[in-house]
Design a protein around this motif. Structure first.
Motif, PDB file in Angstrom:
ATOM      1  N   PHE A 162       0.840  -1.204   0.000  1.00 48.00           N
ATOM      2  CA  PHE A 162       0.000   0.000   0.000  1.00 48.00           C
ATOM      3  C   PHE A 162       0.873   1.252   0.000  1.00 48.00           C
ATOM      4  O   PHE A 162       0.486   2.287  -0.555  1.00 48.00           O
ATOM      5  N   LEU A 163       2.038   1.141   0.609  1.00 44.65           N
ATOM      6  CA  LEU A 163       2.987   2.260   0.615  1.00 44.65           C
ATOM      7  C   LEU A 163       3.333   2.670  -0.815  1.00 44.65           C
ATOM      8  O   LEU A 163       3.220   3.837  -1.197  1.00 44.65           O
ATOM      9  N   GLU A 164       3.714   1.680  -1.636  1.00 42.02           N
ATOM     10  CA  GLU A 164       4.084   1.973  -3.025  1.00 42.02           C
ATOM     11  C   GLU A 164       2.877   2.378  -3.860  1.00 42.02           C
ATOM     12  O   GLU A 164       2.991   3.178  -4.798  1.00 42.02           O
ATOM     13  N   PHE A 165       1.710   1.834  -3.517  1.00 44.46           N
ATOM     14  CA  PHE A 165       0.499   2.137  -4.273  1.00 44.46           C
ATOM     15  C   PHE A 165       0.197   3.641  -4.243  1.00 44.46           C
ATOM     16  O   PHE A 165      -0.382   4.192  -5.173  1.00 44.46           O
ATOM     17  N   ASN A 166       0.612   4.284  -3.184  1.00 51.30           N
ATOM     18  CA  ASN A 166       0.370   5.716  -3.028  1.00 51.30           C
ATOM     19  C   ASN A 166       1.290   6.576  -3.887  1.00 51.30           C
ATOM     20  O   ASN A 166       1.077   7.779  -3.997  1.00 51.30           O
ATOM     21  N   TYR A 167       2.329   5.963  -4.483  1.00 58.75           N
ATOM     22  CA  TYR A 167       3.336   6.764  -5.191  1.00 58.75           C
ATOM     23  C   TYR A 167       2.711   7.573  -6.329  1.00 58.75           C
ATOM     24  O   TYR A 167       3.001   8.753  -6.508  1.00 58.75           O
ATOM     25  N   MET A 168       1.837   6.954  -7.120  1.00 59.90           N
ATOM     26  CA  MET A 168       1.229   7.654  -8.248  1.00 59.90           C
ATOM     27  C   MET A 168       0.426   8.871  -7.776  1.00 59.90           C
ATOM     28  O   MET A 168       0.470   9.945  -8.385  1.00 59.90           O
ATOM     29  N   ILE A 169      -0.290   8.704  -6.681  1.00 56.22           N
ATOM     30  CA  ILE A 169      -1.087   9.809  -6.143  1.00 56.22           C
ATOM     31  C   ILE A 169      -0.174  10.940  -5.689  1.00 56.22           C
ATOM     32  O   ILE A 169      -0.447  12.121  -5.941  1.00 56.22           O
ATOM     33  N   MET A 170       0.929  10.583  -5.046  1.00 49.76           N
ATOM     34  CA  MET A 170       1.869  11.614  -4.574  1.00 49.76           C
ATOM     35  C   MET A 170       2.504  12.358  -5.742  1.00 49.76           C
ATOM     36  O   MET A 170       2.673  13.578  -5.702  1.00 49.76           O
ATOM     37  N   GLN A 171       2.860  11.636  -6.804  1.00 56.62           N
ATOM     38  CA  GLN A 171       3.473  12.299  -7.960  1.00 56.62           C
ATOM     39  C   GLN A 171       2.460  13.211  -8.649  1.00 56.62           C
ATOM     40  O   GLN A 171       2.803  14.307  -9.086  1.00 56.62           O
ATOM     41  N   ALA A 172       1.216  12.757  -8.745  1.00 51.22           N
ATOM     42  CA  ALA A 172       0.173  13.606  -9.323  1.00 51.22           C
ATOM     43  C   ALA A 172      -0.045  14.848  -8.465  1.00 51.22           C
ATOM     44  O   ALA A 172      -0.231  15.968  -8.986  1.00 51.22           O
ATOM     45  N   TYR A 173       0.008  14.669  -7.161  1.00 49.70           N
ATOM     46  CA  TYR A 173      -0.150  15.801  -6.249  1.00 49.70           C
ATOM     47  C   TYR A 173       0.988  16.807  -6.439  1.00 49.70           C
ATOM     48  O   TYR A 173       0.774  18.022  -6.362  1.00 49.70           O
ATOM     49  N   ASP A 174       2.196  16.290  -6.708  1.00 49.66           N
ATOM     50  CA  ASP A 174       3.332  17.180  -6.986  1.00 49.66           C
ATOM     51  C   ASP A 174       3.034  18.127  -8.139  1.00 49.66           C
ATOM     52  O   ASP A 174       3.304  19.329  -8.068  1.00 49.66           O
ATOM     53  N   PHE A 175       2.495  17.573  -9.221  1.00 47.10           N
ATOM     54  CA  PHE A 175       2.203  18.391 -10.404  1.00 47.10           C
ATOM     55  C   PHE A 175       1.193  19.486 -10.032  1.00 47.10           C
ATOM     56  O   PHE A 175       1.345  20.650 -10.399  1.00 47.10           O
ATOM     57  N   MET A 176       0.168  19.104  -9.283  1.00 47.94           N
ATOM     58  CA  MET A 176      -0.844  20.074  -8.877  1.00 47.94           C
ATOM     59  C   MET A 176      -0.234  21.172  -8.002  1.00 47.94           C
ATOM     60  O   MET A 176      -0.507  22.361  -8.178  1.00 47.94           O
ATOM     61  N   GLU A 177       0.619  20.787  -7.082  1.00 47.63           N
ATOM     62  CA  GLU A 177       1.268  21.752  -6.191  1.00 47.63           C
ATOM     63  C   GLU A 177       2.177  22.699  -6.972  1.00 47.63           C
ATOM     64  O   GLU A 177       2.186  23.913  -6.733  1.00 47.63           O
TER      65      GLU A 177
END
Length: 405
Positions: A162-177
């Motif tokens: 589940f830790l790695e599963f969150n990676y895509m969401i975090m990278q997408a959040y980076d773009f938004m930020e």
């Protein structure tokens, strides 16, 4: 020429989200764009080099690069291209690696007067409230669709955490930020990042109804489809302490004929007319193109002085002219005399193991002072040194100079 067409002509572009919109955008506006770098080591390697070349081309055309250092995402680990879980790093390790990256990037990118930015995503990811993230971003991600992404498929066999599963969401959040902070309109990355990049583009377009774009560049591979930059000693690093300028030069000097044109287009700023001319050379003449490639790439990474030294060292060895001062040199103490050659070469990391050394000797691939070594148990003696110097040749093209202190 539109910078998009320049990147396409040189062979950088693999996939894009909205080709005509991107071409129009890059022609009419000076945009901010970003490429992410995970600080999983204390040096960039040749795989990162391609991304820095893209940034340099874009900056020369008036666009602003944002080098996003994954200080936050590195604590999770990108599953892309992995069959196992990445090592998690401490904050101290990440900070040290980030500082090393910036020093290397400054050779390619101009950071003065906000012409480029270096940002660490730990700045916002460490402060995220999990409940707020779920409510804010979660509704825009389909789990079913995420599981079809190539970056997750490769991890499913051994178990995707589940830790790695969150990676895509975090990278997408980076773009938004980055879009909110710096009006960043485009994310770029290697083609293995396509799924993650699409996620960021779609998040911005769905949540904020903001135009956002993605572009991936081709991975640096040989004509046989293998990743470039792998050597007997490991990765081809940009840090001279990890990969010497001479070894770096020799790597490019020895690429296969079929890869010369592609490397010249992707890894140098030579005009395409010259790239096409050099890339069309055949037989022995292709060596002239390889010399140009090796010199240009080494000059960019290590500076002109080191490139000249590496070139002179190669010429001294292969043509018998010049001096040997710039050949990779290993200093040995006098008490080394009487030890087995193979033990010394393993200790000095010329061989990764005794097994590798034995195999090479059995295949007549090791020479001492131009004489083939066929005795695995050969002892190093004073007679092997001429003016305190002994030349080792490993394989067809690798030379090392042993000096007695």
């Amino acid at each position: 020429m539109n910078i998009y067409d320049t990147l396409k002509e040189r062979g950088y572009i693999a996939q894009v989200t909205h080709e005509e919109e991107i071409r129009k955008l890059l022609a009419e506006e000076k945009i901010s764009f970003y490429i992410g770098f995970d600080p999983t080591a204390d040096s960039l390697h040749v795989g990162h080099f391609l991304g820095m070349m893209v940034m340099a081309h874009m900056q020369r055309a008036g666009h602003r690069p944002i080098c996003l250092i994954g200080g936050g995402t590195a604590t999770v680990g990108d599953p892309s291209g992995r069959t196992d879980m990445r090592q998690m790093l401490t904050d101290e390790m990440i900070e040290h690696n980030c500082n090393c990256f910036k020093k290397q990037m400054q050779r390619f990118i101009d950071f003065t007067d906000d012409k480029a930015l270096m940002v660490n995503n730990g700045e916002w990811l460490h402060k995220l409230n999990y409940i707020n993230l779920l409510r804010d971003v979660g509704p825009h991600f389909s789990v079913n669709r995420m599981l079809t992404a190539e970056c997750y498929k490769q991890r499913m066999e051994k178990g995707l955490t589940f830790l790695e599963f969150n990676y895509m969401i975090m990278q997408a959040y980076d773009f938004m930020e980055l879009n909110h902070r710096y009006n960043c309109k485009m994310e770029m990355g290697g083609d293995d990042q396509w799924s993650n990049i699409i996620a960021g583009v779609e998040l911005l377009r769905r949540k904020d109804e903001t135009p956002a774009f993605g572009l991936t560049f081709t991975l640096l591979t040989t004509s046989e489809g293998k990743k470039m930059g792998k050597t007997a000693k490991g990765a081809l690093w940009l840090d001279p302490k990890k990969t010497s300028p001479y070894d770096f030069y020799q790597y490019w000097r020895n690429v296969s004929d079929a890869d010369v044109k592609k490397c010249l287009a992707l890894l140098t700023f030579l005009p395409m007319e010259e790239v096409n001319r050099l890339g069309s050379l055949k037989d022995k003449e292709i060596n002239d193109a390889k010399k140009v490639l090796a010199f240009e790439v080494t000059k960019m990474v290590h500076g002109e002085e080191e490139a000249i030294k590496a070139k002179e060292a190669a010429e001294a060895l292969f043509s018998g002219s010049g001096v040997l001062d710039n050949v990779p040199t290993i200093k040995l103490s006098s008490n080394t005399i009487g030890s087995k050659i193979i033990d010394i070469l393993v200790q000095e990391k010329i061989f990764a193991s005794k097994g590798e050394g034995k195999r090479l000797i059995q295949q007549n691939g090791l020479s001492i002072n131009d004489e083939k070594l066929n005795d695995i148990d050969k002892i190093l003696s004073c007679e092997d040194f001429i003016d305190n110097s002994c030349m080792i040749k490993k394989g067809k093209k690798k030379y090392y100079r042993l000096i007695l202190q």
